[in-house]
Design a protein around this motif. Structure first.
Motif, PDB file in Angstrom:
ATOM      1  N   LYS A 129       0.853  -1.203   0.035  1.00  0.00           N
ATOM      2  CA  LYS A 129      -0.066  -0.023   0.045  1.00  0.00           C
ATOM      3  C   LYS A 129       0.924   1.281   0.015  1.00  0.00           C
ATOM      4  O   LYS A 129       0.311   2.364   0.163  1.00  0.00           O
ATOM      5  CB  LYS A 129      -1.095   0.024   1.207  1.00  0.00           C
ATOM      6  CG  LYS A 129      -2.055  -1.110   1.156  1.00  0.00           C
ATOM      7  CD  LYS A 129      -3.074  -1.047   2.120  1.00  0.00           C
ATOM      8  CE  LYS A 129      -4.253  -1.910   1.965  1.00  0.00           C
ATOM      9  NZ  LYS A 129      -5.112  -1.772   3.123  1.00  0.00           N
ATOM     10  N   PHE A 130       2.322   1.107  -0.133  1.00  0.00           N
ATOM     11  CA  PHE A 130       2.957   2.343  -0.104  1.00  0.00           C
ATOM     12  C   PHE A 130       2.782   3.004  -1.359  1.00  0.00           C
ATOM     13  O   PHE A 130       2.758   2.413  -2.550  1.00  0.00           O
ATOM     14  CB  PHE A 130       4.262   1.855  -0.003  1.00  0.00           C
ATOM     15  CG  PHE A 130       5.499   3.035   0.240  1.00  0.00           C
ATOM     16  CD1 PHE A 130       5.810   3.022   1.684  1.00  0.00           C
ATOM     17  CD2 PHE A 130       5.986   3.738  -0.732  1.00  0.00           C
ATOM     18  CE1 PHE A 130       6.868   3.887   2.136  1.00  0.00           C
ATOM     19  CE2 PHE A 130       7.037   4.448  -0.330  1.00  0.00           C
ATOM     20  CZ  PHE A 130       7.421   4.776   1.149  1.00  0.00           C
ATOM     21  N   SER A 146      -4.285   9.411   1.500  1.00  0.00           N
ATOM     22  CA  SER A 146      -3.095   8.448   1.962  1.00  0.00           C
ATOM     23  C   SER A 146      -1.963   8.468   0.969  1.00  0.00           C
ATOM     24  O   SER A 146      -2.016   8.218  -0.138  1.00  0.00           O
ATOM     25  CB  SER A 146      -3.807   7.080   2.335  1.00  0.00           C
ATOM     26  OG  SER A 146      -2.764   6.254   2.357  1.00  0.00           O
ATOM     27  N   ASP A 148       2.676   8.102   1.269  1.00  0.00           N
ATOM     28  CA  ASP A 148       4.039   7.963   1.828  1.00  0.00           C
ATOM     29  C   ASP A 148       5.009   8.986   1.542  1.00  0.00           C
ATOM     30  O   ASP A 148       5.776   9.186   2.548  1.00  0.00           O
ATOM     31  CB  ASP A 148       4.327   6.544   1.921  1.00  0.00           C
ATOM     32  CG  ASP A 148       3.480   5.396   2.554  1.00  0.00           C
ATOM     33  OD1 ASP A 148       3.399   5.126   3.575  1.00  0.00           O
ATOM     34  OD2 ASP A 148       2.631   5.094   1.890  1.00  0.00           O
ATOM     35  N   LYS A 197       4.894  -0.711   7.589  1.00  0.00           N
ATOM     36  CA  LYS A 197       4.651  -0.818   6.227  1.00  0.00           C
ATOM     37  C   LYS A 197       4.398   0.328   5.458  1.00  0.00           C
ATOM     38  O   LYS A 197       4.094   0.738   4.296  1.00  0.00           O
ATOM     39  CB  LYS A 197       3.613  -1.862   5.954  1.00  0.00           C
ATOM     40  CG  LYS A 197       3.973  -3.384   6.584  1.00  0.00           C
ATOM     41  CD  LYS A 197       2.842  -4.198   6.106  1.00  0.00           C
ATOM     42  CE  LYS A 197       3.278  -5.668   6.606  1.00  0.00           C
ATOM     43  NZ  LYS A 197       4.467  -6.201   6.179  1.00  0.00           N
ATOM     44  N   ARG A 198       4.345   1.599   6.479  1.00  0.00           N
ATOM     45  CA  ARG A 198       4.024   2.707   5.952  1.00  0.00           C
ATOM     46  C   ARG A 198       4.927   3.894   6.647  1.00  0.00           C
ATOM     47  O   ARG A 198       5.490   3.586   7.637  1.00  0.00           O
ATOM     48  CB  ARG A 198       2.382   3.334   6.312  1.00  0.00           C
ATOM     49  CG  ARG A 198       1.306   2.272   6.143  1.00  0.00           C
ATOM     50  CD  ARG A 198       1.442   2.013   4.495  1.00  0.00           C
ATOM     51  NE  ARG A 198       1.089   3.212   3.499  1.00  0.00           N
ATOM     52  CZ  ARG A 198      -0.199   3.864   3.357  1.00  0.00           C
ATOM     53  NH1 ARG A 198      -1.028   3.192   3.542  1.00  0.00           N
ATOM     54  NH2 ARG A 198      -0.287   4.962   2.587  1.00  0.00           N
ATOM     55  N   ARG A 200       4.685   6.866   7.875  1.00  0.00           N
ATOM     56  CA  ARG A 200       4.085   7.561   9.080  1.00  0.00           C
ATOM     57  C   ARG A 200       4.425   6.527  10.194  1.00  0.00           C
ATOM     58  O   ARG A 200       4.981   6.900  11.519  1.00  0.00           O
ATOM     59  CB  ARG A 200       2.721   7.809   8.787  1.00  0.00           C
ATOM     60  CG  ARG A 200       2.224   8.352  10.220  1.00  0.00           C
ATOM     61  CD  ARG A 200       0.737   8.876   9.893  1.00  0.00           C
ATOM     62  NE  ARG A 200       0.638  10.113   9.137  1.00  0.00           N
ATOM     63  CZ  ARG A 200       0.718  11.078   9.426  1.00  0.00           C
ATOM     64  NH1 ARG A 200       0.972  11.576  10.661  1.00  0.00           N
ATOM     65  NH2 ARG A 200       0.638  12.073   8.575  1.00  0.00           N
TER      66      ARG A 200
END
Length: 378
Positions: A129-130, A146, A148, A197-198, A200
């Motif tokens: 999901k990056f 959303s 990154d 995985k993100r 943030r």
């Protein structure tokens, strides 16, 4: 409340997701734009191979629902003929880029995005999901979308590369901007823990290199609203979902030469006639449906135990703040806090005030008229 399992990836064209009504096939338009020919053909594909339902996502992508597994290869072949496919699954996964939808031909947003597309193979293998956001208008529009790694301008119009979760960015120039994006993506992948995985999440435990903390970001944010803009007219899609026949009707009525997808579940009709009130779409910026997020719910989603969209329409205008109706605790339609969140569980709803779908509810087991009575008492 039992937490439903959240998938760590989003569907694509090559890798669709199985749902209650068949496969979900996601199409990622380049520069967020479909030509009139492409979108009309997508409607035909939805009719022929799917359920007729088309979805517009918070990633400015489009999804076909109800695709049969046996038709998937044929569908891919046609999408490729329409120039709507990446060369392979890995390329598709990397092209997770959102561009502000009010770009003009030849402007910096499109130039940077084009260069990003050409150099995506230089990025490391990143979590599913990056994503990246190219937000280069006079005022940022994608701060709440959303992403990154963000490409922005500061208050003095200096180009910045901003890791999400930081109040600062790294100044850069047009010529080395994409190099900087690749650098910070490689730093993320080299230093993150398996659970981060993100960006943030990673920055909560890992300090950025000094060069990335020099210039304050522009904190303004102005998402595009429903209505006229210089490029055309923005029309909302209730809950991000419509029938292909309604979309064809909108295209015919507006005579749009092309459309752009926004991350706010709306579309921009380009070079089009202005559309008036239509109960199939949102044409007024004050429409109460704009304050409601509702997932597909039952029977479309295998995780849902309740129907959601009919209830959402019933409650439109009956709450003053934001309302999120989720068929289960995953909260796919709005993975953030809302003023009121209704979460399906075992055929009824739990109510959460000022929180997210996975939070502890204040009231449980609400059904039918009890939901309205409860909302009225708050």
């Amino acid at each position: 409340m039992k937490k439903s399992s959240v998938k760590g990836w989003c569907p694509g064209a090559y890798q669709p997701m199985v749902s209650g009504d068949g496969l979900i096939v996601r199409i990622r338009p380049k520069f967020a734009e479909f030509s009139s020919v492409q979108i009309k053909e997508i409607c035909r594909l939805s009719q022929k191979y799917g359920s007729g339902i088309i979805e517009f996502t918070s990633r400015a992508n489009l999804q076909l629902r109800g695709i049969n597994q046996s038709d998937h290869e044929r569908l891919l072949h046609i999408l490729n003929q329409l120039d709507l496919l990446d060369p392979d699954l890995a390329s598709e996964a990397r092209r997770n880029v959102i561009i502000t939808p009010d770009w003009f031909q030849g402007d910096l947003s499109k130039q940077i995005t084009r260069e990003l597309y050409l150099r995506l193979s230089e990025l490391p293998d990143l979590p599913a999901k990056f994503g990246l956001a190219v937000d280069l208008g006079a005022i940022p529009r994608l701060q709440n979308v959303s992403a990154d790694i963000r490409v922005e301008k500061d208050s003095k119009s200096t180009l910045l590369i901003c890791p999400d979760g930081s109040d600062f960015g790294r100044p850069t120039t047009k010529s080395n901007l994409v190099d900087c994006i690749i650098d910070i993506a490689r730093w993320f992948e080299a230093t993150r823990s398996p659970s981060a995985k993100r960006m943030r999440d990673h920055l909560a435990n890992q300090a950025l290199p000094k060069a990335w903390s020099l210039t304050p970001r522009n904190t303004q944010n102005a998402p595009l609203r429903i209505g006229k803009i210089p490029q055309g007219q923005i029309v909302g899609i209730p809950f991000g979902q419509c029938h292909y026949k309604d979309l064809l009707h909108l295209l015919s009525l507006s005579q749009a030469k092309s459309i752009r997808l926004t991350p706010w579940r709306s579309i921009v009709l380009l070079d089009a006639k202005t559309i008036g009130a239509d109960d199939r779409f949102i044409t007024a910026p004050t429409d109460p449906l704009l304050r409601i997020n509702a997932c597909p719910g039952r029977p479309m989603c295998q995780s849902a135990t309740v129907e959601t969209r009919q209830l959402a329409r019933l409650l439109a205008g009956k709450t003053t703040g934001t309302l999120h109706i989720s068929g289960c605790s995953k909260g796919c339609a709005h993975p953030k806090a809302a003023d009121i969140t209704l979460v399906g569980q075992s055929g009824a709803f739990n109510l959460i005030q000022g929180g997210q779908s996975g939070d502890t509810p204040q009231k449980t087991g609400l059904t039918g008229p009890h939901i309205l009575e409860t909302l009225d008492s708050l």
